[in-house]
Structure formats: C-alpha cells, structure tokens
Design an enzyme around this catalytic site. Sequence first.
Site: not given
Ligand code: NAI
Length: 491
Positions: A261, A295, A393
């Site tokens: 997602e 999201c 986004e």
């Molecule tokens: P991210 O996708 O990097 O983090 C989400 C989760 O993935 C966190 O638990 C993080 O620790 C984990 N993660 C990060 N790198 C990983 C890796 N290499 N392998 C496995 N798990 C990993 O998102 P981030 O950096 O917090 O936010 C960046 C952008 O992502 C935001 O600005 C937004 O645009 C989007 N985002 C979208 C969300 C949604 O609800 N679909 C939620 C959070 C962020």
Amino acid sequence: MVASTPSWRPAVPIPEEWLLWIRDEEIPARSEEFFPVMNPATGQKLCQVARARAADVDSAVRAAEEALPMWSAMPAAVRGCIMLEVALRLRETETELALLETLSNGKPLRESRQDVGKAAEAFEFYGGLADKLFGATIPISPDYLNYTVREPVGVTAHISPWNYPLRLALRSVAPALAVGNTVVLKPAEETPLTALRFAKILFEAGVPPGVFNVVPGFGPEAGAALASHRRINHISFTGSVATGIEVMQRAARNVVPVTLELGGKSPNIVFADADLDQALEGTIEAIFTNAGQVCCAGSRLLLEDSVYDRFVTRLMDRTKRIRVGPGIEDSDMGPLISEEHRRRVLGYIRTGQEEGATLIMGGKVPAEPKAGYFLEPTLLTDVPNSARVAQEEIFGPVLTIFRFHTAEEAVYLANDNPYGLVAGVWTSNLVRAHKVAAGIQAGQIYVNDFFSGSVATPFGGYKQSGFGRERGVEALYHYTHVKSVCVRLKG
Ligand code: NAI
Ligand code: MG
C-alpha cells in the site's frame, strides 16, 4: 522517570526507555543500542527505543515460527474471542494510546482517539470473521469429492509507517492473526511506541507468547532484515513506492508474496452542481487531516470552470481559519512528522512555484508555535498537470488546484498520474457520479464524501499505489493458502 515536558505535562508518564517485544517479554536489542523518538510538536526527545537489527529480527521470526502450530490449531472461534477481548482492551486503553500517538506523531488528540477506535474495529471485524472463512465443494463429477480449505500462510511480516502508527499496523495484523498466522511487526522508527504498548495489551488479553512480536528499528536495518528473512511467508508493507519496491525485491528472492500500500496523489473532483458547502468541508478534510500525511489524501482538487473562482475564494477563507498547533492541545492541524520531512515538503512548494504554480495561501513555517515542525496549510493554483507537484506525493498540507470544463476532462486529469488510490466526486447528477466513478483508475471512489467506508470496505491501490487489498473480507485471502483436496470415490 518522566521525559522532559516543556509546555505541557502528559496525564500518563511516558517511560524513558522502551525495549523490543519478543515472545512474552520486553527484551533489549542484542547490541544494547537505542534510538531516540522525538516529539514533533516540540522538536525534543520524548524517549528512546531499543534498536533491533538482523539478529533481533531473527529471534522474533523464530518466536513467531514456534508459536505457529499452537495458534493455527486453536479453534477459530476461540481465536476470534481472544481478538474480541483485545478489541475491548484497546478501547479501554484509548486515552493512553492516543496520547502516545499524539506525542510521537504530532496529530491532534481527537484524530489519535479515532485511530485507536479504528484499530479496535479491525480486531472486532476480523475476530468475528475468524470462524467464518469457509471453503467450497466443487462438483466436478459424482466420482470425486473435491473441496477446498483455507490454511494460514505461516509467519507474517508487517512493516508499517508513521502516519497512522497503530491503525495501519493493526489493519494488516488483525486479519493475519484471525486466520491463524503469527506476526512480526516492524513499526516506523518515528513512531514505535503504540505498537510496543499494544504488544502488552494483546498478551494480557490471552494471545499466547510468540504469536505477536515487535522489532522497532530503522528501515535499512530491522526492516530490510525482516523483508529478506527466509522464514517468513508473507509481507504487508505500507509506505513509499521506493521502499515498497525494495521490500518486494527482497521478498522475491525467497518467493515470499507481498501486499503493498504505497500512497497516492488522489483527485478530488468538484462539479458545479455539487452541494458546495459539503464539498468545501470535504475538501478541507481530504487534504488537511493529519497535516496531509495521509496515503489517501485528496491532494489534487479538480474544480469545474464555472465554479472555480467562487470555490477557491471560499476555500481560502476556510483554510485561513485552520488553527495550527500542538496535537496535544487538540488543534485543527498538528506538525509534520520531522524536520527532514518539513524540509522536503517546503522543497516541493518551492519547486511548484518554479514550475509555474501560484502560491495563493500558506507555504511557510508559521510564526507560532516556534518549536516543532509546523507548516502552514498551503494552496497552489495554476498547476500544470505535468509539474512534479501535480504528479508526486507531497505528503503534507499542500493542495494543488486544477480547472476542468467537462467530465471527460476531469476523468482524464484524474487518471493522468502514476498513482491510483482513491478519488472523490462531488455532484448532484447521479448518472455522472457513476460514470466518473467507473472511469477513474483507483481502488476506491467516494461520492459526495471523502474517506468514506469502514473496516469492512476493501482498500488498496491501482498502478503505483500498490496491490492487494487491506480491510474487508478480501484482506483475509492474502493471509491464507487455498488448498484443494480431491478424493476419488469410484472403486
Ligand atoms: P518508508 O516507505 O521509507 O517507510 C515506511 C516503513 O518502511 C517504515 O517502517 C520504515 O522503517 C520501513 N523501511 C524503510 N526503508 C526500508 C527498507 N530498506 N527495507 C524495509 N523496510 C524499510 O517511508 P518514509 O521514508 O517514512 O516516508 C517517505 C515518503 O513515503 C513520505 O513522504 C510519503 O510520501 C510516503 N509514505 C507513504 C505512506 C502511506 O501511507 N502510503 C506512509 C509513509 C510514507
Ligand atoms: Mg524512507
């Protein structure tokens, strides 16, 4: 000890140190290291949390694997009853959980309370469904008895984001548990507290040791180790597209299925014949809830030409009235999650203007409150659809506004984007509402509303918003294998 509290004092003391949760206990990370959790409303450290790495993730996966035979063999109705007990205790702990969420995420307290309620609903819905997942009998011939059963996939991994920490984690954890899987959860490093507090609630409600484990830590460490683990059987991931791709690549090496997602850039389409009062409130809610860090935020407002000027004027008046302040004071809009994220959002606002957009409101760090990562609610008009601010986004309180003349043009603009999570359509013309809903490539369409639906409503994306469905009966299918048994009956 209570962590320092500059301008307010929490009713419940916040422990200074939080550990991992594996099996039935809190344990330190193998490295004995910690990482800080910040309060985004003050910019100060709230507490510190044990930093899980590969070895800790491995312990958690082993614990989940050991607990699997017992949990999956438990009568489904009993599992369901335990989950209903979890829901009850979640509701009883609402105030404490909401406070932890607001302190570490920044969102207004009332939004945090709603989130706890939604998390409880997931346990109520899937707890109730636990013993209602039926197989089929397939009438291939009188000489055969062919039936299907659904079996749990095994150890499920859940990597969750910081914007709805407890709610989004439990959205996938609840269906996984209901059908007899065990869980390792890697919460976002910004907001691991409610997942850890929840582990105790779950355990006290009667979930056996090892069924649910939490490994807080950084994405490239704990997250990557979990996504690459050979002994997990499914990954549910919510977060960015880039990380989703990486998680999927890691899982692919072990032929582990994923549910992704990945957010969106969702259109909110207002036709001139809509109830404009409702559409205005819906537009505000769609983009400024959780400071736009949602999201399914309605981050692209598409306005019919004949109502454009009037609606934009009203939108500016309404946006002006939004009170930005600490979530703990139950303001209208809290801070962004981090300084780094605020910089990123401010960068988008600058880029948007360079790309030709007009900043008609906000766009700055507000004068008050001084501390924390606050940002003004922001409106951008004259946005070319090819602009980065129209396509990417932003994940902040930034609304990009577009003009359209016909329903066809609105649908074209809505779809001219790599994402496809949700869309809002505001109109009093029933035929048009259904036609536009049919034309938009998105997992869910809201008509004369935004964010509608419930835990029973399947939720997920088209295109780069991901695949698989969370919530609803559909989600259960990701956490089960269907097994066909075919018995020859003739001699
Ligand atoms: P991210 O996708 O990097 O983090 C989400 C989760 O993935 C966190 O638990 C993080 O620790 C984990 N993660 C990060 N790198 C990983 C890796 N290499 N392998 C496995 N798990 C990993 O998102 P981030 O950096 O917090 O936010 C960046 C952008 O992502 C935001 O600005 C937004 O645009 C989007 N985002 C979208 C969300 C949604 O609800 N679909 C939620 C959070 C962020
Ligand atoms: Mg990231």
